[in-house]
Design a protein around this motif. Structure first.
Motif, PDB file in Angstrom:
ATOM      1  N   VAL A   1     -38.975-143.546 -63.017  1.00 19.69           N
ATOM      2  CA  VAL A   1     -37.905-142.852 -62.304  1.00 19.69           C
ATOM      3  C   VAL A   1     -38.513-141.859 -61.338  1.00 19.69           C
ATOM      4  CG1 VAL A   1     -35.921-141.313 -62.546  1.00 19.69           C
ATOM      5  CG2 VAL A   1     -36.321-143.083 -64.265  1.00 19.69           C
ATOM      6  N   SER A   2     -37.970-141.822 -60.116  1.00 19.54           N
ATOM      7  CA  SER A   2     -38.357-140.832 -59.108  1.00 19.54           C
ATOM      8  C   SER A   2     -37.104-140.359 -58.398  1.00 19.54           C
ATOM      9  CB  SER A   2     -39.295-141.453 -58.071  1.00 19.54           C
ATOM     10  OG  SER A   2     -40.554-141.722 -58.606  1.00 19.54           O
ATOM     11  N   GLY A   3     -37.189-139.181 -57.843  1.00 20.14           N
ATOM     12  CA  GLY A   3     -36.094-138.726 -57.005  1.00 20.14           C
ATOM     13  C   GLY A   3     -35.543-137.363 -57.358  1.00 20.14           C
ATOM     14  N   VAL A   4     -35.831-136.898 -58.552  1.00 22.99           N
ATOM     15  CA  VAL A   4     -35.397-135.560 -58.935  1.00 22.99           C
ATOM     16  C   VAL A   4     -36.635-134.776 -59.369  1.00 22.99           C
ATOM     17  CG1 VAL A   4     -32.998-136.136 -59.499  1.00 22.99           C
ATOM     18  CG2 VAL A   4     -34.734-136.467 -61.225  1.00 22.99           C
ATOM     19  N   LYS A   5     -36.452-133.630 -59.984  1.00 19.27           N
ATOM     20  CA  LYS A   5     -37.592-132.846 -60.450  1.00 19.27           C
ATOM     21  C   LYS A   5     -38.359-133.633 -61.498  1.00 19.27           C
ATOM     22  CE  LYS A   5     -35.169-128.535 -59.657  1.00 19.27           C
ATOM     23  NZ  LYS A   5     -34.527-127.371 -60.291  1.00 19.27           N
ATOM     24  N   PRO A   6     -39.688-133.414 -61.606  1.00 19.91           N
ATOM     25  CA  PRO A   6     -40.496-134.199 -62.548  1.00 19.91           C
ATOM     26  C   PRO A   6     -39.952-134.229 -63.975  1.00 19.91           C
ATOM     27  CG  PRO A   6     -41.936-132.975 -61.108  1.00 19.91           C
ATOM     28  CD  PRO A   6     -40.524-132.506 -60.808  1.00 19.91           C
ATOM     29  N   ASN A   7     -39.529-133.086 -64.507  1.00 15.17           N
ATOM     30  CA  ASN A   7     -39.005-133.092 -65.877  1.00 15.17           C
ATOM     31  C   ASN A   7     -37.698-133.875 -65.956  1.00 15.17           C
ATOM     32  OD1 ASN A   7     -37.703-130.924 -64.456  1.00 15.17           O
ATOM     33  ND2 ASN A   7     -36.996-130.123 -66.408  1.00 15.17           N
ATOM     34  N   GLU A   8     -36.923-133.883 -64.868  1.00 14.74           N
ATOM     35  CA  GLU A   8     -35.685-134.660 -64.843  1.00 14.74           C
ATOM     36  C   GLU A   8     -35.987-136.154 -64.724  1.00 14.74           C
ATOM     37  OE1 GLU A   8     -33.805-132.691 -61.570  1.00 14.74           O
ATOM     38  OE2 GLU A   8     -32.823-131.233 -62.880  1.00 14.74           O
ATOM     39  N   ASP A   9     -37.028-136.511 -63.952  1.00 15.98           N
ATOM     40  CA  ASP A   9     -37.456-137.918 -63.900  1.00 15.98           C
ATOM     41  C   ASP A   9     -37.729-138.411 -65.317  1.00 15.98           C
ATOM     42  OD1 ASP A   9     -37.389-137.995 -61.110  1.00 15.98           O
ATOM     43  OD2 ASP A   9     -39.568-137.872 -60.878  1.00 15.98           O
ATOM     44  N   GLN A  10     -38.433-137.598 -66.076  1.00 12.19           N
ATOM     45  CA  GLN A  10     -38.797-137.959 -67.447  1.00 12.19           C
ATOM     46  C   GLN A  10     -37.552-138.115 -68.313  1.00 12.19           C
ATOM     47  OE1 GLN A  10     -42.024-138.468 -67.784  1.00 12.19           O
ATOM     48  NE2 GLN A  10     -41.886-139.142 -69.884  1.00 12.19           N
ATOM     49  N   GLN A  11     -36.589-137.210 -68.154  1.00 12.85           N
ATOM     50  CA  GLN A  11     -35.364-137.265 -68.953  1.00 12.85           C
ATOM     51  C   GLN A  11     -34.550-138.517 -68.628  1.00 12.85           C
ATOM     52  OE1 GLN A  11     -33.447-133.552 -68.047  1.00 12.85           O
ATOM     53  NE2 GLN A  11     -34.734-132.379 -69.442  1.00 12.85           N
ATOM     54  N   VAL A  12     -34.477-138.867 -67.351  1.00 13.53           N
ATOM     55  CA  VAL A  12     -33.718-140.056 -66.947  1.00 13.53           C
ATOM     56  C   VAL A  12     -34.423-141.312 -67.468  1.00 13.53           C
ATOM     57  CG1 VAL A  12     -32.894-141.396 -64.984  1.00 13.53           C
ATOM     58  CG2 VAL A  12     -32.688-138.909 -64.963  1.00 13.53           C
ATOM     59  N   ALA A  13     -35.747-141.341 -67.387  1.00 12.60           N
ATOM     60  CA  ALA A  13     -36.503-142.485 -67.910  1.00 12.60           C
ATOM     61  C   ALA A  13     -36.257-142.616 -69.424  1.00 12.60           C
ATOM     62  CB  ALA A  13     -37.991-142.332 -67.627  1.00 12.60           C
ATOM     63  N   GLN A  14     -36.249-141.502 -70.131  1.00 17.96           N
ATOM     64  CA  GLN A  14     -36.006-141.533 -71.582  1.00 17.96           C
ATOM     65  C   GLN A  14     -34.596-142.048 -71.872  1.00 17.96           C
ATOM     66  OE1 GLN A  14     -38.356-140.799 -74.160  1.00 17.96           O
ATOM     67  NE2 GLN A  14     -36.752-141.961 -75.198  1.00 17.96           N
ATOM     68  N   ALA A  15     -33.625-141.629 -71.069  1.00 21.41           N
ATOM     69  CA  ALA A  15     -32.253-142.118 -71.271  1.00 21.41           C
ATOM     70  C   ALA A  15     -32.190-143.641 -71.065  1.00 21.41           C
ATOM     71  CB  ALA A  15     -31.300-141.407 -70.311  1.00 21.41           C
ATOM     72  N   GLY A  16     -32.911-144.142 -70.081  1.00 24.18           N
ATOM     73  CA  GLY A  16     -32.961-145.577 -69.868  1.00 24.18           C
ATOM     74  C   GLY A  16     -33.604-146.299 -71.036  1.00 24.18           C
ATOM     75  N   LEU A  17     -34.693-145.739 -71.536  1.00 27.89           N
ATOM     76  CA  LEU A  17     -35.375-146.338 -72.685  1.00 27.89           C
ATOM     77  C   LEU A  17     -34.464-146.299 -73.926  1.00 27.89           C
ATOM     78  CD1 LEU A  17     -38.002-147.615 -73.654  1.00 27.89           C
ATOM     79  CD2 LEU A  17     -38.828-145.318 -74.166  1.00 27.89           C
ATOM     80  N   ASP A  18     -33.784-145.184 -74.119  1.00 33.39           N
ATOM     81  CA  ASP A  18     -32.864-145.066 -75.261  1.00 33.39           C
ATOM     82  C   ASP A  18     -31.744-146.097 -75.165  1.00 33.39           C
ATOM     83  OD1 ASP A  18     -34.388-142.947 -76.191  1.00 33.39           O
ATOM     84  OD2 ASP A  18     -32.973-141.404 -75.504  1.00 33.39           O
ATOM     85  N   ALA A  19     -31.290-146.394 -73.961  1.00 31.43           N
ATOM     86  CA  ALA A  19     -30.221-147.379 -73.772  1.00 31.43           C
ATOM     87  C   ALA A  19     -30.669-148.788 -74.146  1.00 31.43           C
ATOM     88  CB  ALA A  19     -29.725-147.350 -72.330  1.00 31.43           C
ATOM     89  N   LEU A  20     -31.974-149.042 -74.069  1.00 27.28           N
ATOM     90  CA  LEU A  20     -32.488-150.355 -74.451  1.00 27.28           C
ATOM     91  C   LEU A  20     -32.566-150.542 -75.964  1.00 27.28           C
ATOM     92  CD1 LEU A  20     -35.427-150.747 -71.910  1.00 27.28           C
ATOM     93  CD2 LEU A  20     -33.220-151.925 -71.871  1.00 27.28           C
ATOM     94  N   ASN A  21     -32.651-149.441 -76.676  1.00 31.85           N
ATOM     95  CA  ASN A  21     -32.819-149.519 -78.137  1.00 31.85           C
ATOM     96  C   ASN A  21     -31.511-149.565 -78.865  1.00 31.85           C
ATOM     97  OD1 ASN A  21     -35.606-149.472 -77.960  1.00 31.85           O
ATOM     98  ND2 ASN A  21     -35.640-147.248 -77.843  1.00 31.85           N
TER      99      ASN A  21
END
Length: 75
Positions: free
Chosen positions: A55-75
């Motif tokens: 994920v790119s496009g917001v603040k680095p810590n927010e990129d990480q949070q959005v990526a985690q939300a995507g990963l959580d949605a897969l599980n």
């Protein structure tokens, strides 16, 4: 974002960990074919890395949070 996903898939690590390594002086990581920037997470199934989310496009810590939300949605 694709480079962050690829970095996590190739390394099997959170790309923020790779960025932290570089920031702490492990500059050899810069010669690897990765993008050591936070926002990438490996996708792991049955203990095997099968891909990555980046994920790119917001603040680095927010990129990480959005990526985690995507990963959580897969599980």
């Amino acid at each position: 974002a694709p480079d962050k996903a690829r970095s996590s898939a190739l390394s099997g690590r959170n790309s923020q960990d790779l960025e932290d390594m570089v920031n702490q002086g492990r500059t050899a990581a810069l010669s690897m074919p990765i993008a050591p920037l936070g926002g990438g997470l490996p996708v792991i199934a049955d203990g095997v890395v099968i891909g990555g989310i980046g994920v790119s496009g917001v603040k680095p810590n927010e990129d990480q949070q959005v990526a985690q939300a995507g990963l959580d949605a897969l599980n």
